[in-house]
Design a protein around this motif. Sequence first.
Motif, PDB file in Angstrom:
ATOM      1  N   VAL A  46       0.861  -1.179   0.000  1.00 47.92           N
ATOM      2  CA  VAL A  46       0.000   0.000   0.000  1.00 47.92           C
ATOM      3  C   VAL A  46       0.899   1.230   0.000  1.00 47.92           C
ATOM      4  CG1 VAL A  46      -0.242   0.050   2.537  1.00 47.92           C
ATOM      5  CG2 VAL A  46      -1.972   1.153   1.083  1.00 47.92           C
ATOM      6  N   ASN A  47       0.548   2.213  -0.811  1.00 42.90           N
ATOM      7  CA  ASN A  47       1.280   3.475  -0.882  1.00 42.90           C
ATOM      8  C   ASN A  47       0.376   4.634  -0.475  1.00 42.90           C
ATOM      9  OD1 ASN A  47       3.525   3.083  -3.793  1.00 42.90           O
ATOM     10  ND2 ASN A  47       3.488   2.039  -1.826  1.00 42.90           N
ATOM     11  N   HIS A  48       0.965   5.645   0.150  1.00 40.81           N
ATOM     12  CA  HIS A  48       0.327   6.937   0.413  1.00 40.81           C
ATOM     13  C   HIS A  48      -0.821   6.843   1.416  1.00 40.81           C
ATOM     14  CE1 HIS A  48       2.850   8.346  -2.771  1.00 40.81           C
ATOM     15  NE2 HIS A  48       2.287   7.538  -3.637  1.00 40.81           N
ATOM     16  N   VAL A  49      -0.468   6.405   2.626  1.00 36.66           N
ATOM     17  CA  VAL A  49      -1.435   6.353   3.719  1.00 36.66           C
ATOM     18  C   VAL A  49      -1.107   7.475   4.697  1.00 36.66           C
ATOM     19  CG1 VAL A  49      -2.455   4.956   5.540  1.00 36.66           C
ATOM     20  CG2 VAL A  49      -1.539   3.840   3.490  1.00 36.66           C
ATOM     21  N   PRO A  50      -1.990   8.467   4.886  1.00 41.11           N
ATOM     22  CA  PRO A  50      -1.720   9.520   5.870  1.00 41.11           C
ATOM     23  C   PRO A  50      -1.650   8.911   7.280  1.00 41.11           C
ATOM     24  CG  PRO A  50      -3.502  10.160   4.389  1.00 41.11           C
ATOM     25  CD  PRO A  50      -3.250   8.709   4.152  1.00 41.11           C
ATOM     26  N   ILE A  51      -0.656   9.309   8.054  1.00 41.42           N
ATOM     27  CA  ILE A  51      -0.517   8.794   9.412  1.00 41.42           C
ATOM     28  C   ILE A  51      -0.238   9.941  10.365  1.00 41.42           C
ATOM     29  CG2 ILE A  51       0.248   6.484   8.741  1.00 41.42           C
ATOM     30  CD1 ILE A  51       3.127   7.393   9.293  1.00 41.42           C
ATOM     31  N   ASN A  52      -0.652   9.739  11.605  1.00 43.33           N
ATOM     32  CA  ASN A  52      -0.405  10.728  12.655  1.00 43.33           C
ATOM     33  C   ASN A  52       0.613  10.254  13.675  1.00 43.33           C
ATOM     34  OD1 ASN A  52      -2.290  12.729  11.760  1.00 43.33           O
ATOM     35  ND2 ASN A  52      -3.936  11.369  12.458  1.00 43.33           N
ATOM     36  N   GLY A  53       1.050   8.993  13.562  1.00 40.62           N
ATOM     37  CA  GLY A  53       2.012   8.487  14.528  1.00 40.62           C
ATOM     38  C   GLY A  53       2.084   6.974  14.489  1.00 40.62           C
ATOM     39  N   LEU A  70       0.481   3.642  12.032  1.00 35.73           N
ATOM     40  CA  LEU A  70       1.385   2.827  11.245  1.00 35.73           C
ATOM     41  C   LEU A  70       1.281   1.348  11.629  1.00 35.73           C
ATOM     42  CD1 LEU A  70       4.754   4.079  10.106  1.00 35.73           C
ATOM     43  CD2 LEU A  70       4.540   1.744  10.831  1.00 35.73           C
ATOM     44  N   ILE A  71       1.153   1.073  12.915  1.00 33.33           N
ATOM     45  CA  ILE A  71       1.011  -0.311  13.357  1.00 33.33           C
ATOM     46  C   ILE A  71      -0.266  -0.928  12.792  1.00 33.33           C
ATOM     47  CG2 ILE A  71       0.551  -1.737  15.380  1.00 33.33           C
ATOM     48  CD1 ILE A  71       2.570  -0.059  16.901  1.00 33.33           C
ATOM     49  N   LYS A  72      -1.329  -0.111  12.691  1.00 30.48           N
ATOM     50  CA  LYS A  72      -2.585  -0.625  12.121  1.00 30.48           C
ATOM     51  C   LYS A  72      -2.386  -1.121  10.690  1.00 30.48           C
ATOM     52  CE  LYS A  72      -5.693   2.270  14.897  1.00 30.48           C
ATOM     53  NZ  LYS A  72      -6.591   3.448  14.875  1.00 30.48           N
ATOM     54  N   VAL A  73      -1.565  -0.412   9.920  1.00 27.07           N
ATOM     55  CA  VAL A  73      -1.311  -0.834   8.546  1.00 27.07           C
ATOM     56  C   VAL A  73      -0.574  -2.169   8.542  1.00 27.07           C
ATOM     57  CG1 VAL A  73      -0.269  -0.218   6.337  1.00 27.07           C
ATOM     58  CG2 VAL A  73      -1.250   1.569   7.784  1.00 27.07           C
ATOM     59  N   PHE A  74       0.409  -2.294   9.391  1.00 25.48           N
ATOM     60  CA  PHE A  74       1.126  -3.562   9.500  1.00 25.48           C
ATOM     61  C   PHE A  74       0.174  -4.702   9.839  1.00 25.48           C
ATOM     62  CE2 PHE A  74       5.507  -2.135   9.352  1.00 25.48           C
ATOM     63  CZ  PHE A  74       6.158  -3.298   8.959  1.00 25.48           C
ATOM     64  N   GLN A  75      -0.672  -4.452  10.828  1.00 25.53           N
ATOM     65  CA  GLN A  75      -1.598  -5.502  11.248  1.00 25.53           C
ATOM     66  C   GLN A  75      -2.588  -5.838  10.130  1.00 25.53           C
ATOM     67  OE1 GLN A  75      -0.989  -7.180  13.796  1.00 25.53           O
ATOM     68  NE2 GLN A  75       0.152  -5.884  15.223  1.00 25.53           N
TER      69      GLN A  75
END
Length: 540
Positions: A511-518, A522-527
Amino acid sequence: MRVRGAKNIVFAAVLTAFTLTLSGAMSAHASSPGASWDIQKVFGKPQYRSAVWGLRVLDGKKVIVDINPSRQFYIGSVRKVFSVGQLLNTIGPQHRYNTPVYRTGAIRDGVLRGNLILVASGDLTMGGRTNPDGTIAVSNWDHNEADSLGNAILTAPNPLAGYARLARAVKAAGINRVSGNVIIDDRLFQPFYFRNQFYVRPIFVNDDVVDVSVTPGGAVGARAKVTTRPISAALRVDNGLRVGPAGSKNSMKIAPELPTCIGTPGCMATISGSLPADFKPPLTGRSQLVQTIRITQPSNYARTVFIEQLRAAGVAVTAPPVQRNPAALLPSAATYRAQNKVAELTGLPYGEDAKFILKISYNIGADTSLVLLGVRNNAPSMPAALGFERKNLQARWGIPSSQYHFVDGSGGEETTATNSAVTKMLDELRASPASQAFITSLPILGVDGSLAFVKNFESDRSLAGAAGNVRAKTGTYVGASKTGVVELKAQAIGGYITTKRGHRLTFQLVVNHVPINGIADLIKVFQDEGTVAAMLWRDY
């Protein structure tokens, strides 16, 4: 990226390929033909509204899912599949990078009347990660990312073990004193600049870092308990860190982070500020906080360490231990003779090095592997090695250069590739002579390496069996969009799945270009990616 202090933890333990650069964001959302409804449900979560997904899955030669097949995605450290895989198959998993020591003069009455030369071979660990059983020691929370992650767990072996072994061998060769100099021959390849930090050379001590371990607690105002390793006059570490009141701000600072003085007497880094008395080290579940200082002059540092180990072994050295490596005194490499070899350190099999590189995504190791591939093919520099690789990927692996953009061996900067290129390489590696060593080196979902903590899928009983059945390389790239918004520019995972039905899949999910706040985002994307991999395990 180098970040200090618990409040500056930006990424989780698997995030090991960081480059902060500006780039335009793609806004188109991926359609997902061929993906099951529950995978599409993951892709359709609100946080992925402006993101682009790619997924390619092969069952043998049959493509069973192919989303955005022609797009060049940012892939981060998945790039290491190419550099490590090629070297594994060029030299073989059992190949060892051995490090010899030669003398240039005669030995008379125990005195070497000449120089002692350690010839760097590119051995990544120099005995500093060797377990008693001969395997490589790797921590899921590796010190190479201690500053970016906020903490680490140090491996058990003595990082100077190889240098100590060489020193004892020199003594056993009948040398009690060296009247000349001690030199590191670092001419194997052209030094390459690593991530705006330092020039990597073919000699290593403790992965080119000094570890700083802090044990929280103690009386307020007292000096904090700090230990360092390795300990060497090449770089002294002054402890000015104090214990702060409970609940106070963590102001710990190490300066300079990139000391350029290594090789000159009195070179020093200082730990200052304060650490709250009730500070809880993050991530690891251990009581210690680990950070690092970069060894920016590897040859100078290694020379000092070698002299210190020679003296500890009972070999006197006339030359000062702390000085710049006197490379101008080196003879022609063609003049080294077997009869003048006085010691040799046997390296670990490269198959063990591959585990180190791939399990925890060791960037310097992957970059060095690419250059070592170049050395084998008369291309002993990073640009030349990249040029050789372009030809080799086409000729040997059937992957044209139009399907990727590589800038180094580790996935730095804006590394891209199509999912077709990644799965083609993975498929070829599965069928290659070094297949078993390569597959064994990959992180395992829910078990080890950069996939150790990815376990949220286990809350679904239908997916729980996926743990241990997915072996894949992760890749992460965090940057900023054109508008300045911090985003996860890439989170990728590529490898193999042995499914519930016994099928052997090859896949690349990105996945590319996911806005993150911290870190939480980011861990949610990994999971989520772990969950998608588990769904593939269950459904095919």
